[in-house]
Write an enzyme that holds these catalytic residues in place. Sequence first.
Site, PDB file in Angstrom:
ATOM      1  N   GLU A 163      -5.087   0.283  -8.028  1.00  0.00           N
ATOM      2  CA  GLU A 163      -4.015   1.201  -8.424  1.00  0.00           C
ATOM      3  C   GLU A 163      -2.912   0.336  -9.023  1.00  0.00           C
ATOM      4  OE1 GLU A 163      -2.743   3.257  -4.821  1.00  0.00           O
ATOM      5  OE2 GLU A 163      -2.926   5.188  -5.790  1.00  0.00           O
ATOM      6  N   HIS A 166      -2.393  -2.696  -6.518  1.00  0.00           N
ATOM      7  CA  HIS A 166      -2.869  -2.284  -5.189  1.00  0.00           C
ATOM      8  C   HIS A 166      -4.396  -2.303  -5.126  1.00  0.00           C
ATOM      9  CE1 HIS A 166      -3.080   1.093  -1.945  1.00  0.00           C
ATOM     10  NE2 HIS A 166      -3.209  -0.098  -1.401  1.00  0.00           N
ATOM     11  N   SER A 199       0.813  -1.212   0.000  1.00  0.00           N
ATOM     12  CA  SER A 199       0.000   0.000   0.000  1.00  0.00           C
ATOM     13  C   SER A 199       0.847   1.264   0.000  1.00  0.00           C
ATOM     14  CB  SER A 199      -0.947  -0.013   1.193  1.00  0.00           C
ATOM     15  OG  SER A 199      -0.285  -0.411   2.345  1.00  0.00           O
ATOM     16  N   ASN A 206      -2.885   6.260  -0.669  1.00  0.00           N
ATOM     17  CA  ASN A 206      -2.479   6.441   0.730  1.00  0.00           C
ATOM     18  C   ASN A 206      -1.714   7.722   0.999  1.00  0.00           C
ATOM     19  OD1 ASN A 206      -3.702   4.282   2.099  1.00  0.00           O
ATOM     20  ND2 ASN A 206      -2.334   2.902   0.984  1.00  0.00           N
TER      21      ASN A 206
HETATM   22  C1  LIG Z   1      -4.970   0.979   3.159  1.00  0.00           C
HETATM   23  C2  LIG Z   1      -4.899   0.855   1.690  1.00  0.00           C
HETATM   24  O1  LIG Z   1      -3.836   0.578   1.172  1.00  0.00           O
HETATM   25  C3  LIG Z   1      -5.996   1.128   0.770  1.00  0.00           C
HETATM   26  C4  LIG Z   1      -7.366   0.872   1.290  1.00  0.00           C
HETATM   27  O2  LIG Z   1      -7.917  -0.166   1.083  1.00  0.00           O
HETATM   28  S1  LIG Z   1      -8.036   2.100   2.177  1.00  0.00           S
HETATM   29  C5  LIG Z   1      -9.645   1.524   2.571  1.00  0.00           C
HETATM   30  C6  LIG Z   1     -10.568   1.731   1.405  1.00  0.00           C
HETATM   31  N1  LIG Z   1     -11.875   1.299   1.794  1.00  0.00           N
HETATM   32  C7  LIG Z   1     -12.782   2.144   2.295  1.00  0.00           C
HETATM   33  O3  LIG Z   1     -12.571   3.335   2.380  1.00  0.00           O
HETATM   34  C8  LIG Z   1     -14.054   1.491   2.741  1.00  0.00           C
HETATM   35  C9  LIG Z   1     -15.031   2.477   3.333  1.00  0.00           C
HETATM   36  N2  LIG Z   1     -16.226   1.794   3.725  1.00  0.00           N
HETATM   37  C10 LIG Z   1     -17.186   1.438   2.823  1.00  0.00           C
HETATM   38  O4  LIG Z   1     -17.081   1.693   1.638  1.00  0.00           O
HETATM   39  C11 LIG Z   1     -18.405   0.731   3.367  1.00  0.00           C
HETATM   40  O5  LIG Z   1     -18.523   1.011   4.735  1.00  0.00           O
HETATM   41  C12 LIG Z   1     -18.373  -0.827   3.156  1.00  0.00           C
HETATM   42  C13 LIG Z   1     -18.346  -1.153   1.661  1.00  0.00           C
HETATM   43  C14 LIG Z   1     -17.158  -1.478   3.830  1.00  0.00           C
HETATM   44  C15 LIG Z   1     -19.602  -1.435   3.810  1.00  0.00           C
HETATM   45  O6  LIG Z   1     -20.690  -0.867   3.198  1.00  0.00           O
HETATM   46  P1  LIG Z   1     -22.105  -0.675   3.948  1.00  0.00           P
HETATM   47  O7  LIG Z   1     -23.061  -0.174   2.911  1.00  0.00           O
HETATM   48  O8  LIG Z   1     -21.902   0.081   5.182  1.00  0.00           O
HETATM   49  O9  LIG Z   1     -22.428  -2.114   4.462  1.00  0.00           O
HETATM   50  P2  LIG Z   1     -23.288  -3.262   3.863  1.00  0.00           P
HETATM   51  O10 LIG Z   1     -24.599  -2.768   3.319  1.00  0.00           O
HETATM   52  O11 LIG Z   1     -23.319  -4.263   4.965  1.00  0.00           O
HETATM   53  O12 LIG Z   1     -22.402  -3.824   2.685  1.00  0.00           O
HETATM   54  C16 LIG Z   1     -22.473  -3.405   1.334  1.00  0.00           C
HETATM   55  C17 LIG Z   1     -21.925  -4.544   0.498  1.00  0.00           C
HETATM   56  O13 LIG Z   1     -20.546  -4.755   0.824  1.00  0.00           O
HETATM   57  C18 LIG Z   1     -20.337  -6.110   1.271  1.00  0.00           C
HETATM   58  N3  LIG Z   1     -19.343  -6.072   2.346  1.00  0.00           N
HETATM   59  C19 LIG Z   1     -19.367  -5.296   3.445  1.00  0.00           C
HETATM   60  N4  LIG Z   1     -18.271  -5.520   4.189  1.00  0.00           N
HETATM   61  C20 LIG Z   1     -17.556  -6.450   3.537  1.00  0.00           C
HETATM   62  C21 LIG Z   1     -16.301  -7.096   3.799  1.00  0.00           C
HETATM   63  N5  LIG Z   1     -15.559  -6.807   4.874  1.00  0.00           N
HETATM   64  N6  LIG Z   1     -15.862  -8.007   2.910  1.00  0.00           N
HETATM   65  C22 LIG Z   1     -16.580  -8.310   1.818  1.00  0.00           C
HETATM   66  N7  LIG Z   1     -17.755  -7.732   1.503  1.00  0.00           N
HETATM   67  C23 LIG Z   1     -18.222  -6.817   2.364  1.00  0.00           C
HETATM   68  C24 LIG Z   1     -21.695  -6.575   1.744  1.00  0.00           C
HETATM   69  O14 LIG Z   1     -21.791  -7.973   1.668  1.00  0.00           O
HETATM   70  C25 LIG Z   1     -22.626  -5.883   0.779  1.00  0.00           C
HETATM   71  O15 LIG Z   1     -22.629  -6.620  -0.435  1.00  0.00           O
HETATM   72  P3  LIG Z   1     -23.912  -6.635  -1.424  1.00  0.00           P
HETATM   73  O16 LIG Z   1     -24.025  -5.234  -1.982  1.00  0.00           O
HETATM   74  O17 LIG Z   1     -23.526  -7.644  -2.457  1.00  0.00           O
HETATM   75  O18 LIG Z   1     -25.074  -7.018  -0.593  1.00  0.00           O
HETATM   76  N1  LIG Z   2      -5.524  -3.545   5.198  1.00  0.00           N
HETATM   77  C1  LIG Z   2      -5.789  -2.816   4.157  1.00  0.00           C
HETATM   78  O1  LIG Z   2      -6.794  -2.071   4.146  1.00  0.00           O
HETATM   79  C2  LIG Z   2      -4.900  -2.856   2.964  1.00  0.00           C
HETATM   80  C3  LIG Z   2      -3.667  -3.478   3.009  1.00  0.00           C
HETATM   81  N2  LIG Z   2      -2.878  -3.504   1.898  1.00  0.00           N
HETATM   82  C4  LIG Z   2      -1.569  -4.153   1.935  1.00  0.00           C
HETATM   83  O2  LIG Z   2      -1.790  -5.570   1.821  1.00  0.00           O
HETATM   84  C5  LIG Z   2      -0.758  -6.257   2.560  1.00  0.00           C
HETATM   85  C6  LIG Z   2      -1.426  -7.190   3.556  1.00  0.00           C
HETATM   86  O3  LIG Z   2      -2.273  -6.446   4.417  1.00  0.00           O
HETATM   87  P1  LIG Z   2      -3.444  -7.140   5.256  1.00  0.00           P
HETATM   88  O4  LIG Z   2      -4.065  -8.227   4.476  1.00  0.00           O
HETATM   89  O5  LIG Z   2      -4.260  -6.057   5.793  1.00  0.00           O
HETATM   90  O6  LIG Z   2      -2.583  -7.787   6.449  1.00  0.00           O
HETATM   91  P2  LIG Z   2      -2.924  -9.021   7.398  1.00  0.00           P
HETATM   92  O7  LIG Z   2      -2.106  -8.817   8.625  1.00  0.00           O
HETATM   93  O8  LIG Z   2      -4.391  -9.205   7.506  1.00  0.00           O
HETATM   94  O9  LIG Z   2      -2.375 -10.285   6.570  1.00  0.00           O
HETATM   95  C7  LIG Z   2      -1.022 -10.517   6.252  1.00  0.00           C
HETATM   96  C8  LIG Z   2      -0.838 -12.018   6.145  1.00  0.00           C
HETATM   97  O10 LIG Z   2       0.432 -12.325   5.604  1.00  0.00           O
HETATM   98  C9  LIG Z   2       1.015 -13.370   6.364  1.00  0.00           C
HETATM   99  N3  LIG Z   2       2.470 -13.337   6.223  1.00  0.00           N
HETATM  100  C10 LIG Z   2       3.350 -12.527   6.841  1.00  0.00           C
HETATM  101  N4  LIG Z   2       4.595 -12.796   6.394  1.00  0.00           N
HETATM  102  C11 LIG Z   2       4.479 -13.783   5.467  1.00  0.00           C
HETATM  103  C12 LIG Z   2       5.403 -14.487   4.638  1.00  0.00           C
HETATM  104  N5  LIG Z   2       6.715 -14.230   4.679  1.00  0.00           N
HETATM  105  N6  LIG Z   2       4.930 -15.452   3.806  1.00  0.00           N
HETATM  106  C13 LIG Z   2       3.598 -15.730   3.755  1.00  0.00           C
HETATM  107  N7  LIG Z   2       2.680 -15.091   4.512  1.00  0.00           N
HETATM  108  C14 LIG Z   2       3.117 -14.123   5.361  1.00  0.00           C
HETATM  109  C15 LIG Z   2       0.533 -13.086   7.767  1.00  0.00           C
HETATM  110  O11 LIG Z   2       0.674 -14.223   8.591  1.00  0.00           O
HETATM  111  P3  LIG Z   2       0.873 -14.012  10.201  1.00  0.00           P
HETATM  112  O12 LIG Z   2      -0.358 -13.337  10.679  1.00  0.00           O
HETATM  113  O13 LIG Z   2       1.022 -15.421  10.663  1.00  0.00           O
HETATM  114  O14 LIG Z   2       2.102 -13.173  10.346  1.00  0.00           O
HETATM  115  C16 LIG Z   2      -0.925 -12.733   7.496  1.00  0.00           C
HETATM  116  O15 LIG Z   2      -1.715 -13.887   7.351  1.00  0.00           O
HETATM  117  C17 LIG Z   2       0.141  -5.191   3.166  1.00  0.00           C
HETATM  118  O16 LIG Z   2       1.211  -4.943   2.287  1.00  0.00           O
HETATM  119  C18 LIG Z   2      -0.786  -3.977   3.223  1.00  0.00           C
HETATM  120  O17 LIG Z   2      -0.094  -2.766   3.217  1.00  0.00           O
HETATM  121  C19 LIG Z   2      -3.297  -2.961   0.703  1.00  0.00           C
HETATM  122  C20 LIG Z   2      -4.521  -2.387   0.591  1.00  0.00           C
HETATM  123  C21 LIG Z   2      -5.395  -2.240   1.720  1.00  0.00           C
END
Ligand SMILES: CC(=O)CC(=O)SCCNC(=O)CCNC(=O)[C@H](O)C(C)(C)COP(=O)(O)OP(=O)(O)OC[C@H]1O[C@@H](n2cnc3c(N)ncnc32)[C@H](O)[C@@H]1OP(=O)(O)O
Ligand SMILES: NC(=O)C1=CN([C@@H]2O[C@H](COP(=O)(O)OP(=O)(O)OC[C@H]3O[C@@H](n4cnc5c(N)ncnc54)[C@H](OP(=O)(O)O)[C@@H]3O)[C@@H](O)[C@H]2O)C=CC1
Length: 283
Positions: free
Chosen positions: A152, A140, A119, A190
């Site tokens: 991405e 991504h 990320s 991010n």
């Molecule tokens: C960190 C990084 O590197 C990058 C990132 O990912 S940053 C994070 C980006 N994501 C966001 O910003 C998410 C923000 N949140 C949301 O968009 C919404 O709250 C949400 C989509 C998670 C849930 O939506 P909601 O309308 O509140 O809930 P809900 O009505 O229960 O769910 C909508 C749909 O999503 C699905 N869903 C909800 N949570 C889910 C999950 N954790 N996994 C899979 N599906 C999920 C539901 O099953 C539902 O599906 P259908 O439309 O097929 O029925």
């Molecule tokens: N969380 C988010 O919203 C997002 C995350 N990402 C990126 O995705 C990646 C994973 O994040 P996320 O899924 O949240 O993290 P989690 O902690 O949920 O999952 C990571 C998994 O990888 C396993 N793991 C660690 N090291 C190894 C290895 N050497 N070989 C195989 N498996 C390994 C861990 O096992 P154990 O627990 O046993 O260590 C764990 O099961 C990161 O790079 C994160 O930045 C990208 C987009 C969104």
Amino acid sequence: MDVKTIMVVGAGQMGSGIAQVCAMAGYHVFLHDISQAQIDKGLANIEKLLSRQVEKGKMTEEEKAATLSRLTPSTDLQNAAQVDLVIEAIVENMDVKTKLFAELDQIAPPHAILATNTSSLPITEIAAATKRPEKVIGMHFMNPVPVMKLVEIIRGLATADEVYETIEAITRKLNKVPVEVNDFPGFISNRVLMPMINEAIYALYEGVATKEAIDEVMKLGMNHPMGPLTLADFIGLDTCLYIMETLHEGFGDDKYRPCPLLRKYVKAGWLGRKTGRGFYTYE
Ligand SMILES: CC(=O)CC(=O)SCCNC(=O)CCNC(=O)[C@H](O)C(C)(C)COP(=O)(O)OP(=O)(O)OC[C@H]1O[C@@H](n2cnc3c(N)ncnc32)[C@H](O)[C@@H]1OP(=O)(O)O
Ligand SMILES: NC(=O)C1=CN([C@@H]2O[C@H](COP(=O)(O)OP(=O)(O)OC[C@H]3O[C@@H](n4cnc5c(N)ncnc54)[C@H](OP(=O)(O)O)[C@@H]3O)[C@@H](O)[C@H]2O)C=CC1
């Protein structure tokens, strides 16, 4: 390039989601992790989400069974020898990722693409751990993967055009929208999102408002689906901290300094939803 078989490395919240959407799109998928328990959890979650799709009439029982049959659990990295594409989704740590990529480079067939779901970390640096930097690329996904439309796509310095085109085509086959972004810390998603979350944590730390108030302001005032503290818990506070550290170190700019409260929670093991406690508590 024709991709038929994919290995997803890391069966956490992102890896299991990526494996699910790849299997739904018809790819054969190895879901690999070092921990069998994590794979079991990931597969159970996929099964639950697919069952919900069946209940809602969005998928048939046959499609669900076919999707599950395309998923193979793996704790042996040698299985990478059978794949055309690896998508890595392990912990957001450069040392751990480069070690894995060096190993994958030895095992995967020469034609295989090695993609990372990082990320924030530089793709070019991850690619440099291999002898095939032209076949390394950032793919991504956003969380939750089955719902979010964006992928991405980030080229490293050496990524080949053909590899970019293959990943773009696969993204579309997964029913997602590819957006190309250059290789800078945090890419676009991010670089923009995480400082907002970090600022929300600072506001809590400084006592500007309660966590509930901060989330409510951003939900009702800005129409965000989740408030920033709820979203941080959803992403994982460890991942949020690692991303802020990458931005801070990568740009050398203090505006990206991680909030001490974020550090404290991560040190305490309060990683958010995945550990049952972060800014909020979860069952
Ligand atoms: C960190 C990084 O590197 C990058 C990132 O990912 S940053 C994070 C980006 N994501 C966001 O910003 C998410 C923000 N949140 C949301 O968009 C919404 O709250 C949400 C989509 C998670 C849930 O939506 P909601 O309308 O509140 O809930 P809900 O009505 O229960 O769910 C909508 C749909 O999503 C699905 N869903 C909800 N949570 C889910 C999950 N954790 N996994 C899979 N599906 C999920 C539901 O099953 C539902 O599906 P259908 O439309 O097929 O029925
Ligand atoms: N969380 C988010 O919203 C997002 C995350 N990402 C990126 O995705 C990646 C994973 O994040 P996320 O899924 O949240 O993290 P989690 O902690 O949920 O999952 C990571 C998994 O990888 C396993 N793991 C660690 N090291 C190894 C290895 N050497 N070989 C195989 N498996 C390994 C861990 O096992 P154990 O627990 O046993 O260590 C764990 O099961 C990161 O790079 C994160 O930045 C990208 C987009 C969104």
